[in-house]
Write a protein that holds these residues in place. Structure first.
Motif, PDB file in Angstrom:
ATOM      1  N   GLY A 254       1.167   9.003  -5.959  1.00  0.00           N
ATOM      2  CA  GLY A 254       0.258   8.955  -4.811  1.00  0.00           C
ATOM      3  C   GLY A 254      -0.768  10.071  -4.915  1.00  0.00           C
ATOM      4  N   ASN A 255      -1.530  10.254  -3.842  1.00  0.00           N
ATOM      5  CA  ASN A 255      -2.626  11.229  -3.861  1.00  0.00           C
ATOM      6  C   ASN A 255      -2.210  12.620  -3.409  1.00  0.00           C
ATOM      7  N   THR A 256      -1.323  12.677  -2.438  1.00  0.00           N
ATOM      8  CA  THR A 256      -0.983  13.962  -1.816  1.00  0.00           C
ATOM      9  C   THR A 256      -0.464  15.012  -2.800  1.00  0.00           C
ATOM     10  N   PRO A 257       0.389  14.652  -3.777  1.00  0.00           N
ATOM     11  CA  PRO A 257       1.024  15.706  -4.588  1.00  0.00           C
ATOM     12  C   PRO A 257       0.121  16.453  -5.558  1.00  0.00           C
TER      13      PRO A 257
ATOM     14  N   VAL B 271      10.277   9.511  -9.290  1.00  0.00           N
ATOM     15  CA  VAL B 271      10.893   8.777  -8.182  1.00  0.00           C
ATOM     16  C   VAL B 271      10.528   7.305  -8.286  1.00  0.00           C
ATOM     17  N   ASP B 272       9.300   7.051  -8.704  1.00  0.00           N
ATOM     18  CA  ASP B 272       8.881   5.662  -8.895  1.00  0.00           C
ATOM     19  C   ASP B 272       7.668   5.608  -9.823  1.00  0.00           C
ATOM     20  N   GLU B 273       7.376   4.404 -10.254  1.00  0.00           N
ATOM     21  CA  GLU B 273       6.237   4.211 -11.149  1.00  0.00           C
ATOM     22  C   GLU B 273       5.652   2.818 -10.928  1.00  0.00           C
ATOM     23  N   ARG B 274       4.354   2.760 -11.077  1.00  0.00           N
ATOM     24  CA  ARG B 274       3.670   1.464 -11.022  1.00  0.00           C
ATOM     25  C   ARG B 274       3.793   0.832 -12.406  1.00  0.00           C
ATOM     26  N   CYS B 275       3.947  -0.476 -12.475  1.00  0.00           N
ATOM     27  CA  CYS B 275       4.126  -1.120 -13.782  1.00  0.00           C
ATOM     28  C   CYS B 275       2.784  -1.326 -14.468  1.00  0.00           C
TER      29      CYS B 275
ATOM     30  N   ALA C 259       5.349   3.726   6.391  1.00  0.00           N
ATOM     31  CA  ALA C 259       6.681   4.355   6.360  1.00  0.00           C
ATOM     32  C   ALA C 259       7.471   4.032   5.093  1.00  0.00           C
ATOM     33  N   HIS C 260       6.791   3.536   4.048  1.00  0.00           N
ATOM     34  CA  HIS C 260       7.530   3.363   2.784  1.00  0.00           C
ATOM     35  C   HIS C 260       7.745   4.734   2.146  1.00  0.00           C
ATOM     36  N   THR C 261       8.730   4.794   1.290  1.00  0.00           N
ATOM     37  CA  THR C 261       8.934   5.988   0.487  1.00  0.00           C
ATOM     38  C   THR C 261       9.383   5.513  -0.884  1.00  0.00           C
ATOM     39  N   ALA C 262       9.160   6.335  -1.922  1.00  0.00           N
ATOM     40  CA  ALA C 262       9.370   5.860  -3.288  1.00  0.00           C
ATOM     41  C   ALA C 262       8.624   4.522  -3.388  1.00  0.00           C
ATOM     42  N   SER C 263       9.194   3.492  -4.029  1.00  0.00           N
ATOM     43  CA  SER C 263       8.563   2.171  -3.934  1.00  0.00           C
ATOM     44  C   SER C 263       9.463   1.231  -3.145  1.00  0.00           C
TER      45      SER C 263
ATOM     46  N   ASP D 297      -3.130   9.430   9.351  1.00  0.00           N
ATOM     47  CA  ASP D 297      -2.446   8.139   9.247  1.00  0.00           C
ATOM     48  C   ASP D 297      -0.933   8.296   9.033  1.00  0.00           C
ATOM     49  N   LYS D 298      -0.481   9.533   8.844  1.00  0.00           N
ATOM     50  CA  LYS D 298       0.962   9.755   8.661  1.00  0.00           C
ATOM     51  C   LYS D 298       1.644  10.200   9.965  1.00  0.00           C
ATOM     52  N   ALA D 299       0.849  10.447  11.009  1.00  0.00           N
ATOM     53  CA  ALA D 299       1.423  10.972  12.253  1.00  0.00           C
ATOM     54  C   ALA D 299       2.400   9.976  12.884  1.00  0.00           C
TER      55      ALA D 299
HETATM   56  C1  6PG Z   1       3.618   5.962  -5.295  1.00  0.00           C
HETATM   57  C2  6PG Z   1       4.604   6.778  -4.552  1.00  0.00           C
HETATM   58  C3  6PG Z   1       4.649   6.582  -3.073  1.00  0.00           C
HETATM   59  C4  6PG Z   1       3.849   7.685  -2.379  1.00  0.00           C
HETATM   60  C5  6PG Z   1       3.395   7.253  -1.014  1.00  0.00           C
HETATM   61  C6  6PG Z   1       2.482   8.286  -0.367  1.00  0.00           C
HETATM   62  O1  6PG Z   1       3.802   5.719  -6.451  1.00  0.00           O
HETATM   63  O2  6PG Z   1       2.615   5.573  -4.664  1.00  0.00           O
HETATM   64  O3  6PG Z   1       5.463   7.554  -5.187  1.00  0.00           O
HETATM   65  O4  6PG Z   1       5.900   6.452  -2.516  1.00  0.00           O
HETATM   66  O5  6PG Z   1       4.625   8.843  -2.312  1.00  0.00           O
HETATM   67  O6  6PG Z   1       2.702   6.044  -1.139  1.00  0.00           O
HETATM   68  O7  6PG Z   1       1.316   8.362  -1.109  1.00  0.00           O
HETATM   69  P1  6PG Z   1       0.061   9.237  -0.691  1.00  0.00           P
HETATM   70  O8  6PG Z   1       0.473  10.629  -0.896  1.00  0.00           O
HETATM   71  O9  6PG Z   1      -1.018   8.813  -1.634  1.00  0.00           O
HETATM   72  O10 6PG Z   1      -0.228   8.915   0.722  1.00  0.00           O
END
Ligand code: 6PG
Length: 240
Positions: A39-42, A64-68, A141-145, A194-196
């Motif tokens: 994602g973008n935040t990290p 934690v996860d990966e896009r294919c 509210a998803h986490t990982a995938s 948007d996360k609030a």
């Molecule tokens: C991914 C993730 C995912 C991510 C959230 C938040 O591969 O997209 O690991 O679970 O942590 O979608 O993403 P943002 O930080 O971009 O909002």
């Protein structure tokens, strides 16, 4: 006093710094099994963690996860992590355990499970306990995938699996709930207005993992620590 450990910073930059310092402190002693999200935040946090002075020879980095997609694709979590954390930190490539998004999804998941079992030295049926499992949270509210409605949200025994994310029309590979729960330390990053609402529902809404997958391993009694900015904290602040 909130029943949760929520560290609120003025903005992303400050939050990223606090989060990086926290993760580095957790990994400072002993072997460090770290699982990171995409994602973008990290990104900002990864840059700071790379410069934290950790002995990267002792740290193993998992995903934690990966896009294919292939590892050089713009959507690849590995690609982002490589640029922001893996290359700048100098972590040995033998300590990097990526999910091979370029493979057929089920095969990528199977290979990832096999690699986790080998590195952790797991017996059959055992789950890995990551020293630090870093997670994000989507506005849904998803986490990982693990997205809302995903049947694997009920799985407590598997290590990782491939999932089809209908709303994104995309295959992904993700760690499963049992592994998220088994983590020794869970660190969450959430930034932006948007996360609030999802954050409030995840922590204070009715327990409903199918609707709020990010509740996995973050509700009462968990050892999750949240690193958020003022905007993301806007609703939970009023609960404290
Ligand atoms: C991914 C993730 C995912 C991510 C959230 C938040 O591969 O997209 O690991 O679970 O942590 O979608 O993403 P943002 O930080 O971009 O909002």
């Amino acid at each position: 006093m909130s029943k949760y450990d929520i560290r609120i910073s003025s903005d992303l930059e400050h939050s990223a710094r606090e989060c990086a310092e926290h993760i580095a402190a957790l990994l400072r002693d002993g072997r460090g099994m770290l699982a990171i999200s995409g994602g973008n935040t990290p990104k900002a946090m990864f840059h700071l963690l790379a410069k934290s002075g950790l002995d990267w020879n002792r740290v193993h980095v998992f995903f934690v996860d990966e896009r294919c997609v292939p590892p050089d694709n713009e959507a690849s979590n590995y690609r982002m992590a490589k640029a922001a954390l893996l290359d700048p930190s100098g972590v040995p490539s033998a300590n990097v355990h990526r999910i091979k998004g370029e493979l057929e999804p089920a095969e990528a998941a199977q290979q990832y499970v096999a690699e986790i079992k080998t590195v952790f030295g797991l017996n059959s049926g055992e789950l890995p306990a990551f020293d630090v499992l870093h997670r994000g949270m989507g506005a849904d509210a998803h986490t990982a995938s693990l997205f809302p409605g995903e049947p694997l949200i009920g799985d407590r025994t598997g290590i990782a699996a491939n999932v089809w994310v209908e709303k994104l029309k995309m295959h992904r590979v993700t760690l499963l709930p049992g592994v998220l729960i088994a983590a020794k330390n869970t660190v969450l990053q959430a930034v932006g207005a948007d996360k609030a609402e999802p954050m409030d529902s995840v922590l204070y809404g009715p327990e409903d993992y199918m609707k709020y997958p990010c509740q996995i391993g973050t509700r009462e009694g968990s050892r999750a620590v949240w690193f958020v900015d003022e905007a993301a904290a806007a609703m939970v602040r009023q609960r404290a």
